[in-house]
Enzyme design. Structure first.
Site, mmCIF file in Angstrom:
data_model
loop_
_atom_site.group_PDB
_atom_site.id
_atom_site.type_symbol
_atom_site.label_atom_id
_atom_site.label_comp_id
_atom_site.label_asym_id
_atom_site.label_seq_id
_atom_site.Cartn_x
_atom_site.Cartn_y
_atom_site.Cartn_z
ATOM 1 N N CYS A 42 149.810 50.022 -39.124
ATOM 2 C CA CYS A 42 150.586 49.655 -40.313
ATOM 3 C C CYS A 42 150.358 50.729 -41.372
ATOM 4 O O CYS A 42 150.236 50.450 -42.547
ATOM 5 C CB CYS A 42 150.252 48.257 -40.810
ATOM 6 S SG CYS A 42 148.517 47.991 -41.128
ATOM 7 N N CYS A 53 142.401 45.821 -29.948
ATOM 8 C CA CYS A 53 141.999 45.598 -31.353
ATOM 9 C C CYS A 53 142.710 44.323 -31.801
ATOM 10 O O CYS A 53 143.745 44.379 -32.453
ATOM 11 C CB CYS A 53 142.427 46.763 -32.231
ATOM 12 S SG CYS A 53 141.865 48.354 -31.622
ATOM 13 N N ALA A 54 142.164 43.190 -31.454
ATOM 14 C CA ALA A 54 142.954 41.949 -31.499
ATOM 15 C C ALA A 54 142.863 41.161 -32.804
ATOM 16 O O ALA A 54 143.799 40.456 -33.163
ATOM 17 C CB ALA A 54 142.544 41.048 -30.357
ATOM 18 N N ALA A 55 141.726 41.251 -33.495
ATOM 19 C CA ALA A 55 141.526 40.366 -34.645
ATOM 20 C C ALA A 55 142.396 40.801 -35.838
ATOM 21 O O ALA A 55 142.635 41.992 -35.998
ATOM 22 C CB ALA A 55 140.050 40.385 -35.056
ATOM 23 N N PRO A 56 142.930 39.879 -36.645
ATOM 24 C CA PRO A 56 142.693 38.431 -36.609
ATOM 25 C C PRO A 56 143.566 37.673 -35.615
ATOM 26 O O PRO A 56 143.497 36.455 -35.585
ATOM 27 C CB PRO A 56 143.008 38.004 -38.046
ATOM 28 C CG PRO A 56 143.982 39.005 -38.540
ATOM 29 C CD PRO A 56 143.675 40.300 -37.847
ATOM 30 N N GLY A 57 144.385 38.332 -34.834
ATOM 31 C CA GLY A 57 144.956 37.650 -33.678
ATOM 32 C C GLY A 57 146.434 37.326 -33.696
ATOM 33 O O GLY A 57 146.923 36.717 -32.754
ATOM 34 N N SER A 58 147.163 37.736 -34.754
ATOM 35 C CA SER A 58 148.591 37.372 -34.802
ATOM 36 C C SER A 58 149.326 37.882 -33.575
ATOM 37 O O SER A 58 150.122 37.170 -32.969
ATOM 38 C CB SER A 58 149.278 37.997 -36.006
ATOM 39 O OG SER A 58 148.540 37.792 -37.135
HETATM 40 C C1 LIG Z 1 145.068 46.395 -37.456
HETATM 41 S S1 LIG Z 1 143.756 45.371 -37.079
HETATM 42 C C2 LIG Z 1 144.375 44.479 -35.711
HETATM 43 C C3 LIG Z 1 145.329 43.399 -36.086
HETATM 44 C C4 LIG Z 1 145.641 42.470 -34.938
HETATM 45 N N1 LIG Z 1 146.144 43.183 -33.801
HETATM 46 C C5 LIG Z 1 146.621 41.398 -35.353
HETATM 47 O O1 LIG Z 1 147.818 41.556 -35.104
HETATM 48 O O2 LIG Z 1 146.208 40.376 -35.912
HETATM 49 C C6 LIG Z 1 142.617 46.427 -36.367
HETATM 50 C C7 LIG Z 1 141.409 45.745 -35.761
HETATM 51 O O3 LIG Z 1 140.670 46.728 -35.050
HETATM 52 C C8 LIG Z 1 139.309 46.384 -35.101
HETATM 53 N N2 LIG Z 1 138.532 47.581 -34.729
HETATM 54 C C9 LIG Z 1 138.034 48.554 -35.500
HETATM 55 N N3 LIG Z 1 137.412 49.474 -34.734
HETATM 56 C C10 LIG Z 1 137.540 49.062 -33.451
HETATM 57 C C11 LIG Z 1 137.110 49.577 -32.198
HETATM 58 N N4 LIG Z 1 136.427 50.708 -32.119
HETATM 59 N N5 LIG Z 1 137.390 48.873 -31.100
HETATM 60 C C12 LIG Z 1 138.072 47.704 -31.172
HETATM 61 N N6 LIG Z 1 138.501 47.184 -32.321
HETATM 62 C C13 LIG Z 1 138.242 47.860 -33.443
HETATM 63 C C14 LIG Z 1 139.122 45.893 -36.519
HETATM 64 O O4 LIG Z 1 137.992 45.044 -36.581
HETATM 65 C C15 LIG Z 1 140.445 45.148 -36.766
HETATM 66 O O5 LIG Z 1 140.260 43.795 -36.500
#
Ligand SMILES: C[S@@+](CC[C@H](N)C(=O)[O-])C[C@H]1O[C@@H](n2cnc3c(N)ncnc32)[C@H](O)[C@@H]1O
Length: 830
Positions: free
Chosen positions: A276, A138-143
């Protein structure tokens, strides 16, 4: 006193709440769960209501990072996070516009990244190695992806292993967020082993290199979507919308993603699960359920945490709220009414606690302890892997890349080095050894548009067999090295259709023997702003010292790279009939070497064993100036103050004995001071204001305002106008004979002449003065032996510029300084 971020007392003690945010259901829920001990509840809840400190992570893989690190170390507003190398923290109230714009410029050029403290922890605990296969589900936004790549590179340098041999797959299920992630990965990280992938993490495919040879990852990060109530400090509007129901809807999704991550982890590998959110249903419950599903094949990994990182134990039991009956909670699945125990219901058995969690591998980061957001982190390792039997062809690797891109035209193919396009590129750009492997990228119209550099490990991963019908979508792959030029560009000229890409310019500059230009830093800045260097200027510069390498562009026309003389910054360009055109702008890539503001550190005007006088800059709090002095003189204490925005002489006794002496001198008004002030209007040439002042605390916080009030404390200010015209503004020398808070500001406002920009006392902001125009120019006291101690702090640059503007240039900077040297000395009392 330590300057370390977590060692300056609790966050709530240091700051007053900015907004009284609350939500009864939130407080009742977390009190019931016992997330913090009762005696720490106030600290916890107050911290959630205070603004977050700003945290930056210096990119230690960039040239010049040590310079930046030293400038942060010199600046009293920043304190280092002792548990994360290169992370610095600044209190929200010290983060002014100047600092903000400096940090934004540094962020743009990727000299640093903004990332809150708790969010730094999950990648740190992955213990990444340079050659790891890492999957960020679950990478976005990528920090965190970016942080992982930096750690891989840093650890690579440390172990003198090549830091670019690993693989990082950055997956996210949200297309828009994937595209947000893209520039970070391709433009900032520029890691050849990185691919951005769009897919559901819970269904991420299994990959096989051969029969029964499943490709498994060394490291997996599951930073799952969550309710995010740990970030209330950053998103105070969420207080209102918080409810017990929403987190219940996320639990199963989180569990599925975690289980998929655990399945894809190799035995002995490491997986970090993080949220978080502070909610046990999204945290401890997900962890216990995953452990139960994998039997003994996975376990929590007890980890050595950095000793300065304050963590709280995970919960062993918790309450699950009934979504249909507010205030009703269940401890076990058996307590849930049968009517709600349906497979389609919101409540599921996995939400309930079962079994002990090892607190050494699973913990909470509480906002009041880390002075950041609330986070939950669990670290898993795997002891055995159970694969499902699959039928795959016997060859070990696929010749092509079976992953889908955005549509069937948009695809990637492996490029051989004897490809005719590649050969023409090698010849034209004089490529010594062509970086490889290369993949060709076809756009959604099926047109070949890009050649990307990947590394062997990523290529192998992409050529493995996918055990699924449709793969996740590849959004980007490796580092774009060359891009195709527009078809209609230079059609009749025998140059390759390829030009260097922005992302690959840095790599290419090291490998190209032709078409590499170097220009001075100043010329580069100009070029980034204008994006065009006309042909005549190009030729003229090429004959001097400001541009080198023009002779390497034999053909003159066509693609090239242009960089700074020290070789640390490169961008692609093209030479056309009109001159040199850049494929980058200042807006996109930031400054090649962002200027650092001078660190906020007070110069010492005078120092003896007993007392020090500092020239405090505007913007520095008196308490922080004291901390600076205490680094060498732990016994130093404050006996007088200057407002944060006021600059000039600040006297700090260094011992208890001198503190006593100077406290007395201040109390008896024996310390004489002279201030420079710029006020609205045209007050009489001389004056003596003797109105008593009363200090009132504002909004229950640490802010104050003084009022003229007969019941207040006696106060006396003399002043003399030294420059001014009818209508104002005027420049004054002010001599406060008492030392009341905001005395000069309040007295002048009372006279109808508030200080320029002093909005608290009725002053108006002007464009020519962006600080409070108040400076303590000179000070006279007596030291412990009775000798006269006389100090003078010249007017700081920014104040001087304002004075020149006030008088419309009638007096220049040096003339103002001279005037103050002559008139601004205080005559010691006999
Ligand atoms: C907490 S954020 C991740 C923050 C990221 N790791 C960072 O440090 O910038 C959770 C992410 O999970 C994604 N997400 C939601 N459901 C998902 C799924 N089933 N599989 C993969 N990613 C998912 C969301 O789009 C969101 O970008």
């Amino acid at each position: 006193m330590s300057r370390h971020g977590t060692a300056r007392g609790s966050a709530a003690n240091r700051r007053s709440p900015v907004a009284v945010e609350s939500n009864e259901a939130f407080e009742a829920f977390y009190r019931k769960q016992g997330v913090v001990a009762e005696e720490l509840w106030d600290d916890f809840i107050q911290t959630l209501r205070t603004p977050m400190p700003v945290v930056v992570r210096i990119n230690r893989t960039k040239p010049h990072w040590e310079e930046l690190h030293n400038s942060f170390a010199e600046d009293l507003r920043w304190s280092q996070l002792p548990w994360f190398p290169g992370a610095w923290q600044c209190d929200a109230k010290d983060y002014d516009d100047a600092l903000r714009s400096q940090c934004s410029a540094l962020n743009k050029s990727y000299a640093l990244r903004f990332q809150e403290a708790a969010s730094l922890v999950p990648p740190l605990l992955l213990e990444v190695k340079p050659a790891d296969l890492l999957l960020d589900l679950c990478a976005a936004p990528g920090s965190k992806t970016l942080e992982c790549i930096e750690l891989m590179r840093e650890n690579g340098h440390k172990s003198s292993q090549d830091g670019e041999t690993g693989v990082v797959i950055a997956n996210d299920a949200d297309a828009e967020r994937c595209f947000e992630l893209l520039p970070l990965i391709t433009r900032k990280a520029r890691y050849p082993g990185c691919a951005v992938v769009l897919g559901n993490g819970a269904k991420y495919p299994a990959q096989f290199r051969g029969q029964d040879d499943q490709l498994l990852y060394d490291k997996v990060l599951c930073d799952v979507p969550c309710s995010g109530d740990g970030t209330l400090r950053r998103r105070p509007h969420c207080w209102k919308s918080w409810s017990v129901d929403f987190p219940l809807t996320l639990h199963q999704k989180q569990l599925l993603i975690l289980c998929r991550g655990l399945h894809l982890l190799r035995p002995g590998g490491r997986l970090v699960y993080s949220t978080c959110s502070m909610n046990p249903i999204e945290n401890e419950a997900v962890v216990t359920a995953a452990l139960a599903r994998f039997g003994g094949d996975v376990r929590l990994a007890p980890s050595d945490l950095p000793k300065e990182l304050r963590v709280a134990k995970c919960l062993q039991t918790w309450w699950v709220p009934d979504p249909q009956d507010s205030g009703c909670f269940y401890k076990s699945w058996t307590e849930v009414p049968t009517s709600q125990r349906k497979p389609s219901g919101i409540l599921v058995e996995s939400m309930f606690s079962s079994g002990e969690l090892d607190p050494r591998g699973c913990f909470r980061l509480n906002p009041h302890e880390i002075d950041g957001s609330g986070f939950f982190v669990a670290i898993f390792t795997k002891t055995a892997h159970r694969s499902f039997p699959v039928q795959i062809p016997s060859s070990r690797l696929m010749p092509e890349i079976p992953w889908r891109a955005r549509n069937e035209n948009n695809r990637y193919t492996v490029v051989s080095t004897d490809n005719s396009d590649v050969q023409s590129i090698v010849k034209f750009y004089g490529l010594r050894d062509l970086p490889e492997p290369l993949v060709a990228e076809y756009n959604i119209k099926g047109k070949l548009t890009q050649l990307n550099l990947v590394n062997s490990a990523l290529l192998q991963l992409l050529q493995s067999h996918l055990n699924c019908k449709g793969s996740p979508l590849l959004v980007s792959l490796g580092i774009p090295l060359f891009k195709v030029l527009d078809d209609n560009f230079m059609t009749n000229i025998d140059v390759p259709r390829w030009r260097p890409a922005m992302e690959g310019a840095q790599i290419l500059a090291q490998k190209m023997e032709k078409r590499v230009l170097r220009i001075s830093l100043e010329q580069m800045r100009k070029l980034l702003m204008k994006r065009l260097l006309p042909m005549q200027s190009l030729l003229t510069l090429g004959t001097g010292n400001e541009l080198k390498g023009l002779e390497s562009c034999e053909e003159k026309l066509g693609g090239a790279v242009v960089g700074t003389m020290d070789g640390t910054f490169w961008v692609p360009c093209i030479i056309t009939g009109s001159g040199l055109e850049l494929y980058a702008s200042l807006e996109e890539v930031g400054d090649p070497l962002p200027k650092l503001l001078p660190p906020l550190r007070p110069p010492v005007i005078s120092a003896t064993e007993e007392v020090m006088v500092l020239d405090k800059p505007s913007g520095l709090r008196t308490e922080d100036a004291l901390r600076f002095v205490q680094q060498k003189h732990p016994g130093a204490e404050l006996v007088s103050r200057l407002d944060k925005e006021t600059s000039g002489c600040l006297l700090i006794p260094l011992t208890a004995l001198s503190a006593k002496e100077f406290t007395q001198q201040f109390a008896e008004n024996k310390v004489q001071k002279c201030y420079v002030a710029v006020v609205h209007g045209h007050p009489p040439e001389k004056g003596h204001i003797t109105e008593a002042l009363r200090l009132v605390q504002l909004g229950g916080g640490t802010k104050y305002r003084a009022f003229v009030d007969d019941t207040g404390k006696a106060a006396s200010t003399r002043y003399e106008r030294i420059w001014g015209k009818p209508g104002g503004p005027s420049v004054l020398l002010a001599y406060p004979e008492t030392g009341r808070t905001h005395q000069i500001r309040c007295h002048m406002a009372h006279l109808g002449h508030p200080l320029i920009g002093d909005t608290k006392y009725g002053g108006h902001v002007t464009f020519w003065c962006d600080r409070l125009p108040l400076h303590c120019l000179s000070l006279v006291a007596r030291d412990l032996s009775g000798q006269i101690l006389k100090c003078f702090a010249p007017i700081p640059e920014e104040f001087l510029a304002a004075l020149v503007a006030v008088c419309d240039g009638e007096l220049q900077g040096e003339q103002w300084q001279q005037l103050f040297r002559e008139k601004g000395q205080v005559i010691p009392k006999p």
